[in-house]
Structures are given as C-alpha cells and as structure tokens.
Design an enzyme around this catalytic site. Structure first.
Site, PDB file in Angstrom:
ATOM      1  N   ASN A 159      11.654  47.279   6.093  1.00  0.00           N
ATOM      2  CA  ASN A 159      12.915  46.774   6.100  1.00  0.00           C
ATOM      3  C   ASN A 159      13.444  46.127   4.793  1.00  0.00           C
ATOM      4  O   ASN A 159      12.245  45.943   4.122  1.00  0.00           O
ATOM      5  CB  ASN A 159      13.395  45.747   7.058  1.00  0.00           C
ATOM      6  N   LYS A 214      -1.553  63.286   7.773  1.00  0.00           N
ATOM      7  CA  LYS A 214      -0.242  62.899   7.027  1.00  0.00           C
ATOM      8  C   LYS A 214      -0.110  64.555   7.491  1.00  0.00           C
ATOM      9  O   LYS A 214      -0.569  65.581   7.899  1.00  0.00           O
ATOM     10  CB  LYS A 214      -0.152  63.845   5.640  1.00  0.00           C
ATOM     11  N   LYS A 217      19.509  31.617  19.607  1.00  0.00           N
ATOM     12  CA  LYS A 217      17.980  32.642  19.472  1.00  0.00           C
ATOM     13  C   LYS A 217      17.060  31.492  19.643  1.00  0.00           C
ATOM     14  O   LYS A 217      15.855  31.606  19.721  1.00  0.00           O
ATOM     15  CB  LYS A 217      18.253  33.381  17.962  1.00  0.00           C
ATOM     16  N   LYS A 262      14.326  31.862  21.542  1.00  0.00           N
ATOM     17  CA  LYS A 262      12.207  31.564  20.596  1.00  0.00           C
ATOM     18  C   LYS A 262      11.817  30.048  20.947  1.00  0.00           C
ATOM     19  O   LYS A 262      10.625  30.188  21.041  1.00  0.00           O
ATOM     20  CB  LYS A 262      12.657  31.726  19.495  1.00  0.00           C
ATOM     21  N   ASP A 294      10.766  45.234  15.280  1.00  0.00           N
ATOM     22  CA  ASP A 294      10.979  45.192  16.507  1.00  0.00           C
ATOM     23  C   ASP A 294      10.273  46.124  16.322  1.00  0.00           C
ATOM     24  O   ASP A 294      10.002  46.090  18.047  1.00  0.00           O
ATOM     25  CB  ASP A 294      11.810  45.428  17.105  1.00  0.00           C
ATOM     26  N   LEU A 349       6.971  34.569  16.923  1.00  0.00           N
ATOM     27  CA  LEU A 349       7.471  33.162  15.842  1.00  0.00           C
ATOM     28  C   LEU A 349       7.234  32.538  17.861  1.00  0.00           C
ATOM     29  O   LEU A 349       6.501  31.914  18.848  1.00  0.00           O
ATOM     30  CB  LEU A 349       8.957  33.600  16.195  1.00  0.00           C
TER      31      LEU A 349
HETATM   32  O1  C5P Z   1      14.286  38.647  17.384  1.00  0.00           O
HETATM   33  P1  C5P Z   1      14.576  38.134  16.008  1.00  0.00           P
HETATM   34  O2  C5P Z   1      13.914  39.637  14.944  1.00  0.00           O
HETATM   35  O3  C5P Z   1      16.135  38.285  15.157  1.00  0.00           O
HETATM   36  O4  C5P Z   1      13.560  36.201  15.424  1.00  0.00           O
HETATM   37  C1  C5P Z   1      13.498  36.439  13.618  1.00  0.00           C
HETATM   38  C2  C5P Z   1      13.133  35.391  14.198  1.00  0.00           C
HETATM   39  O5  C5P Z   1      12.110  35.746  14.791  1.00  0.00           O
HETATM   40  C3  C5P Z   1      12.550  35.132  12.696  1.00  0.00           C
HETATM   41  O6  C5P Z   1      12.311  34.106  12.641  1.00  0.00           O
HETATM   42  C4  C5P Z   1      11.758  35.740  12.214  1.00  0.00           C
HETATM   43  O7  C5P Z   1      10.478  35.690  11.551  1.00  0.00           O
HETATM   44  C5  C5P Z   1      10.552  35.877  13.878  1.00  0.00           C
HETATM   45  N1  C5P Z   1       9.901  37.610  15.076  1.00  0.00           N
HETATM   46  C6  C5P Z   1       8.758  37.394  14.592  1.00  0.00           C
HETATM   47  N2  C5P Z   1       7.812  38.107  15.834  1.00  0.00           N
HETATM   48  C7  C5P Z   1       8.840  39.426  15.738  1.00  0.00           C
HETATM   49  C8  C5P Z   1      10.068  39.575  15.431  1.00  0.00           C
HETATM   50  C9  C5P Z   1      10.295  38.324  15.167  1.00  0.00           C
HETATM   51  O8  C5P Z   1       7.941  36.119  14.360  1.00  0.00           O
HETATM   52  N3  C5P Z   1       8.283  40.501  16.473  1.00  0.00           N
END
Ligand code: C5P
Length: 409
Positions: A213, A292, A346, A350, A282, A313
């Site tokens: 990304n 390849k 969020k 989280k 994600d 997180l």
């Molecule tokens: O769910 P989302 O991706 O929007 O969440 C963002 C937060 O969660 C950020 O702090 C990101 O670094 C963390 N995150 C993570 N591991 C993931 C997805 C997001 O630590 N797989």
C-alpha cells in the site's frame, strides 16, 4: 526543530578539515531559529575563514581572548554567560586533550572552562583520523571530558579526508543538528521503552510480485525520532520504506505482516509503550508461488485466494502485560470520512487506551498531517502541521496519559 528556536548557541571550531561542515551546521542552526556566535581557534582559521562564518551566522566571529569589542575585554566570560549551549564542532584530538586537562591558553578552551558548568552544556563533535580517534589518549580524554559534564556527539564512520576509512569522522551537519535539538527536547519519556511499527507491509504473490500500500512510514519514523529525543529507548519495526533510521533508534526491517508480528512479539516483552502506525495489509495471498507465475498466452488470469493477516495491534493489546497496564498501546486509523466515529469505534474494537485518527490516504507520503486523538475521556485535535512537529506533539500527549508518566520537563 522547534527546540532550537530562540536558543543562543556558541559554535566553536577547532582545527580540522571538518570545519567545512561547520559552515553548513551554522546555517542549519540559524534556519532552526537559533542565534549563533562563532568562536574559532587559530588552527580552525587554516581551514575556513571567519568571513564565511560571519556571513552565515550574521555575527562577527571571535578568534582571540584579547578583544576590545568587549567593554571588559573578557570575551571568555561574556560569551559563555550568554550561551544556552557551547557546541565544539569540529572537536580535534588536541582540543579535547586541552579540555581534559583544563588548559585555557586561547579563547575557545578558556571559554569552555569559564562557562557556568551547571547551566551551559558543552557538546563535542569529534573529528579526526581513525588512528587518532582510536588512540588510548584520545579515548581517555573524551572519557574525561564526558566525566566532567561534556556530551559527545558521534562519531561518524566512513571515508576520511586522509584517504583512510574508519571511525572518527565528524557527524554530518544534518545529524548534528538532530542531536543538538534532541539535547534540548524535554525528556518526557525518560525511562520508557517504546516499540513502534511503521510503513506498509508487502505480501508476496510470487518472487517478483506482491501486494502493498502507499504508506510511506513518515509518521511512524517521526514519532520514533521524537520519542528518542524525549528520552525513550526506541525499537522501530519498519515495513519496506525508503527512510533513514532516526539517530539512536534500533530498527528492524521486515516485509510481510507475519514478519512484522514476529518482530513485534520478539521485542514487546521489554516495552512499556507500543505504537502501531504501520499500515498492515489486511489480507495476504493464501500461498506465494516459489517461481514467477508465467503468462502462458492462453489469456487466462491466475486466481488469487487470500487469507486474513493477524491483527498485530489487537493481539498485543490483548496480552497480559497490556491488560495489567504494564504496556500502554496506541493504535492509528486512516479513514476517508467520519473520522471521529470510526476512530472512536476502532479504539474500542482494538482494545487500546489511545487511538490516533488521520484522514487517509490523502496524507500518505506527504510531509504534513493532522491528527485526532481519541481516548476514554473524549477527543482532541492536533491541527495540520509537519509530521515531525506532530510526532513531537503526540509524544507530549502520550507522556501525559501514561500511567507511570515521568515528566521531567
Ligand atoms: O483495522 P485497521 O487496519 O484500520 O486498524 C489500524 C490500526 O491497527 C493501526 O494501528 C495498525 O497499525 C493496526 N493494525 C495491525 N495489524 C493489522 C491491521 C492493523 O497492527 N493486521
């Protein structure tokens, strides 16, 4: 570099080729809002002229202890009383030898020993040939100067003017100004151990392709630098980004979300703060091809199956240490709309005490950002500013929220 605004720095040059870098350092200091008074030894004048330093600092340069510009003819007293810090760059082997012995036979060394030691810090940027640097006498002298209260900045390693390679180079002006600014930063995170993730992740499809990304890592790197300047021990787990490591920060480079999780789990046991700024993918391809994937001319496109990546997180926030309040967790959220609602939800989802929202992806890769801090008591905006400045403000906000905040400044 807000720490340097309004500061009065006495920039002392002793003799060394690195004097040419001091011209640039002087420029950077004045650009950061400091006033700079240059003092040069006779040897320094062999390498660069006072005219250059006067033009860059906007002040006449002092080169002698006998100077009737001063009413009392005591520049060593007057200059050292006005200073917020004395920075010796370059600091030669001979000059540190004088400092270690307390000799005072010309203005610069005289001024160093005449300074009010409790109020005027002395910062030394060594610059010399690698053998001179490695010599036990030089090492002894810098150790003695440090024991007497001086702070040593560096040294750098690399190619030297004499053609040899090794330790002893003066740090680059950009590194020096970072260190000088950090020196003045309030040490609000002293004693804290910060683990921070930054940048994107890269999820391989085959050996040459993958999914990633647009995260540049700039916000996370700025926070890491600000936390280091605020006195924290910082470990930065970075996805694939092209950014220099903030000085004094331990960096661990990873590519994928799984590697990022491994690195975080390997280091989080020692941390007191965990900040997740990384834009973690994600999903990842269910399997990465060993070779390849070739286009076979049939027009068929490969079908990619995905699996969900672990939420780093949320995993850390659920850990026993976080639950017991020994690890303070901070999440980030990049949202395209309804930032407050999404960030509030969020934070709860989280399971973190502080969630920092920003409008993305428009800010990805930019030098500026604006942040929205959401915690249990409500929200607070940090208006648009450079990511460097926001990193500094966030560190101050974080320090206020820590259960064991050590606010020394
Ligand atoms: O769910 P989302 O991706 O929007 O969440 C963002 C937060 O969660 C950020 O702090 C990101 O670094 C963390 N995150 C993570 N591991 C993931 C997805 C997001 O630590 N797989």
């Amino acid at each position: 570099m807000q720490e340097l605004a309004g500061k009065h720095i006495v920039l002392g040059l002793s003799g060394g080729v690195a004097c040419y870098k001091s011209a640039h350092l002087c420029r950077l200091l004045t650009k950061a809002g400091a006033t700079v008074q240059v003092v040069m030894t006779e040897a320094a004048e062999q390498f660069i002229t006072p005219v250059t330093m006067q033009a860059l600092s906007g002040r006449t340069v002092y080169t002698s202890q006998w100077d009737d510009r001063e009413g009392n003819n005591m520049p060593h007293i007057n200059l050292s009383r006005e200073a917020d810090a004395i920075v010796i760059a370059p600091c030669s082997a001979d000059f540190v030898a004088k400092l270690a012995q307390g000799r005072a036979d010309e203005l610069l060394s005289l001024m160093c020993i005449a300074r009010p030691i409790e109020r005027v810090p002395l910062l030394l940027a060594p610059a010399m040939n690698r053998e001179m640097w490695a010599h036990p006498a030089t090492q002894r002298n810098f150790a003695q100067a440090a024991a007497d209260g001086a702070h040593v900045l560096g040294v750098g390693v690399g190619e030297q003017a004499c053609g040899e390679t090794g330790d002893g180079r003066m740090l680059e002006p950009e590194e020096l100004i970072e260190d000088i600014a950090a020196f003045f930063a309030p040490k609000v995170l002293a004693g804290q151990k910060l683990l921070i993730t930054a940048g994107p992740t890269f999820e391989a499809i085959d050996p040459v392709r993958g999914i990633t990304n647009l995260s540049s890592g700039k916000m996370g790197f700025a926070i890491a630098a600000a936390a280091k300047a605020a006195g924290a021990e910082v470990t930065l787990v970075a996805g694939p980004v092209h950014l220099p490591t903030p000085r004094g920060v331990q960096r661990i480079d990873v590519k994928s979300a799984l590697q990022m999780l491994d690195a975080v789990q390997a280091h989080v046991g020692h941390a007191s703060i965990f900040i997740a700024t990384a834009a973690v993918a994600d999903w990842r391809p269910a399997s990465a091809a060993d070779q390849k994937i070739k286009k076979d001319g049939s027009g068929e496109v490969p079908a990619l199956a995905f699996v969900e990546n672990p939420d780093i997180l949320a995993t850390v926030a659920k850990s026993e240490r976080a639950q017991r309040g020994e690890l303070y967790c901070v999440g980030f959220a990049a949202e395209s709309h309804d930032l407050l609602q999404h960030a509030t939800a969020k934070r709860v989802r989280k399971g973190v005490p502080l969630l920092v929202g920003n409008i993305g992806p428009a800010t990805f890769g930019q030098d500026d950002n604006a942040l929205l801090l959401v915690d249990a008591s409500g929200h607070r905006e940090l208006p648009r500013a450079s990511k460097t400045e926001l990193g500094r403000q966030l560190v101050a906000e974080l320090a206020r929220r820590l259960p064991t905040a050590q606010t020394k400044a």
